[in-house]
Design an enzyme around this catalytic site. Sequence first.
Site, PDB file in Angstrom:
ATOM      1  N   ASP A 436       0.861  -1.185   0.000  1.00  0.00           N
ATOM      2  CA  ASP A 436       0.000   0.000   0.000  1.00  0.00           C
ATOM      3  C   ASP A 436       0.899   1.237   0.000  1.00  0.00           C
ATOM      4  OD1 ASP A 436      -2.982   0.934   0.553  1.00  0.00           O
ATOM      5  OD2 ASP A 436      -1.637   2.240   1.719  1.00  0.00           O
ATOM      6  N   ASN A 444      -3.307  12.935  -4.217  1.00  0.00           N
ATOM      7  CA  ASN A 444      -4.467  13.262  -5.047  1.00  0.00           C
ATOM      8  C   ASN A 444      -5.037  14.628  -4.690  1.00  0.00           C
ATOM      9  OD1 ASN A 444      -4.543  11.046  -6.742  1.00  0.00           O
ATOM     10  ND2 ASN A 444      -5.806   9.822  -5.354  1.00  0.00           N
ATOM     11  N   HIS A 449      -5.715  14.175  -9.533  1.00  0.00           N
ATOM     12  CA  HIS A 449      -5.807  12.744  -9.844  1.00  0.00           C
ATOM     13  C   HIS A 449      -4.839  12.326 -10.957  1.00  0.00           C
ATOM     14  CE1 HIS A 449      -9.150  11.652  -7.248  1.00  0.00           C
ATOM     15  NE2 HIS A 449      -9.703  12.837  -7.534  1.00  0.00           N
ATOM     16  N   ASP A 453      -2.408   9.207 -10.744  1.00  0.00           N
ATOM     17  CA  ASP A 453      -2.288   8.124 -11.745  1.00  0.00           C
ATOM     18  C   ASP A 453      -0.834   7.881 -12.118  1.00  0.00           C
ATOM     19  OD1 ASP A 453      -5.004   7.875 -11.682  1.00  0.00           O
ATOM     20  OD2 ASP A 453      -5.359   8.972 -13.564  1.00  0.00           O
ATOM     21  N   GLU A 479      -4.823   2.330  -4.191  1.00  0.00           N
ATOM     22  CA  GLU A 479      -3.363   2.408  -4.170  1.00  0.00           C
ATOM     23  C   GLU A 479      -2.760   1.151  -3.558  1.00  0.00           C
ATOM     24  OE1 GLU A 479      -4.741   4.152  -0.261  1.00  0.00           O
ATOM     25  OE2 GLU A 479      -5.418   4.142  -2.324  1.00  0.00           O
TER      26      GLU A 479
END
Length: 566
Positions: A436, A444, A449, A453, A479
Site C-alpha cells: 500500500d 491526489n 488525480h 495516476d 493504491e
Amino acid sequence: MQRETYVVKRSFQHWLHQRSNPGLIVNLCFIVVLVFSTLLTWREVVVLEDAYISSQRNHLETVANALDRQLQFSVDKMLFFRSSMDEALKTPLAFGVLYDAVKRFSSLRASPNWQIALDRNRTLPINGVSDAFVEKTTLLSRDEERLPAELSAALEVGYLLRLASTNTRKEERVIYVSRAGFFLATDTPARNQDISPRYYQMVTQPWFTRQSERGNRARAVRWFISPASSFIGNTPLITASVPIYFDHYWYGVLAMDFSFATMRRLLVDAMVDRAEGEYQLYDTRLNFIAASGSTTDEANQFDAREMAQIAHAVESDTRGGIRLGSRFISWERLDHFDGVVLRVHTLHEGVRGDFGSISIVLALLWALFTAMLLISWLVIRRMVSNMYTLQHSLQWQAWHDPLTRLNNRGALFERAKILAARCQQQSLPFSVIQIDLDHFKGINDRYGHQAGDKVLSHAAGLIASALRSSDVAGRVGGEEFCVVLPGLGLEEAARVAERIRSRIDGKEILVKNSTTLRVSASLGVSSAEEKDNYNFEQLQSIADARLYEAKQSGRNRVVWHDHRRK
C-alpha cells in the site's frame, strides 16, 4: 530440486502457449497443403514421364523391327546364296560348259590376272590371280582335288548373283571371294589389270580374314565397316559376310556391301510416320553409320563423355534409355545387323509433342492452384491475425488494470488460487505480499488525480521490475497492490518485499512540470509454510493485517511476522 522442476514446467507452458498462435497454425496448414499438392503434381509428372519413356521405346522398337525386316531380306538372300554354293559343291551340274570352264582354268592359272567368262548376260565371270600369288600367304590355298568342284559351283552361284544384280537391290555389290585365288562380284572389274589389286584388297579385309574356323566358329553372319577404297567408290561400306564351308573345309567368303547412304535410306523408310525425334544407326562399337536427318551435320552430336555413357548403357542391356541433359536417349539392338538404333528426343521436341502439352497444362494447373492457395493464405492469415489481435486485446483488457498494466483483482485472485493449489500439490512454498502506498490520498488532494495516476503507474513498474517471470502482481484497490510468489518461503518473500520497498522509496516521480515527489510504501508478507495453509484469501488477509501493522508502526517498512517489524 522442486523449485527447478517448477521453473522448467513454467517454461514449457510458456513455449506451448507461444506455439499455439493461430498465425503459426495457418502457416503450418498452408505449408502442408502446398507440400501435398506439389507431391501429387510431381507424382503425376513421374507417371507421365514413365508413359513418355514407354512411348519412346515403343516407337523405337517399331522402327528397329522395320529396319531389321529390311536387312533380313538381304541377309536371307545371302544365306540362300550360301546354301546354293553348298549344294553346288555337293552335287556339281554335269554341263559341258562347266567342264570347259574348269579346263580353261588350267591354262590360265599361271597368269597374274585372268578371267573366265561364259555368257555375261547369264552369269558373272570368274576373276582370278596366279598360283604364285596364292602361294605367298598361308591364308590362301588351292586344293587341287576340291578346285574343279569349287569353280563349277562358283559359276552356278554366279548365275544367281547375276539375277540378283538389278537396279532395285539394296546392296551395293555381292561378292564371293575364294581362298583358291579367284572371286565373283556383281561389279566385275572393267580391266583385267585391276583383278589382282582388288583380290588383294578383299582378302586382307577383316570381313574375310575373320571368317576362319577360329574367327567364326558359329559360321554366322558377321558385319564390318570396310574402309574407303578406289575399287568401291572411295567411300566406306558396311559389309555383311558369311563363310563357305563344305566337308569341314573353308572354301571362301560370301559378302554383301551396303553404302552408308543405303543404310540411311533403310532407316528413313523404317520410320514411316514416326517422324518425331531423330533416329541414329551405329555398329556395335558405336561407330556412327547413319541418321534420319537430311545431313550428317544436322544430327545430334555427342561428346566423348556422353558416348562413354551411352556405350556403358548399351553394353549392359539390349534395350533401354538414359537421360543426357535435355536429351533422352533410347536404344534397341538389331537382330539382323550387328549394331544398335538410337532414338534422340530433345526437350524442345518433347514440349512440342502431346506429352509436352500435357506437362505444360499440368504445370499451369499447379501454378494456378498454388497462386490461389497463396492468395487464400494471405487473406486467411490477415483475418486470423486481426481476430487474434482483437481477442488478445479483449483478453488483456479483461485480465489487466489499464492504468498500471498489472493484473486486475479478479485475474490476480484466479491465477493466485491456481498457483497456490499447484504449489500445495508439489509441496512447494507459497508466499503473498500486500503493498500500500503511503499518504496517497494527500497526493491526489494536493496535485490532482492525474498526478496520482502517474504515481500508481510508476509504482507498478517498480514492483514488476523487482519480480521474477513466474511471479504474479496485481492491483487490488485504489493504491493497494498484491504480489504472489510461488516457490518462495517467508524469508525469501520478505527479501523481495524489502527490494520493492527500497525501489519505491529510492525513486523520485515527476508529477508536473518541474515538480517531483518521493513516495514510500508499506508492505505485509505472509507464507503458506507458517501454518501449512495454502488458502490464498486467508494468506492475503494475513498479509493485509501485517500491512496495517506496518502502517501503524510508522510506514515505509516491511512486516513479515506478527508483532515484529523489520
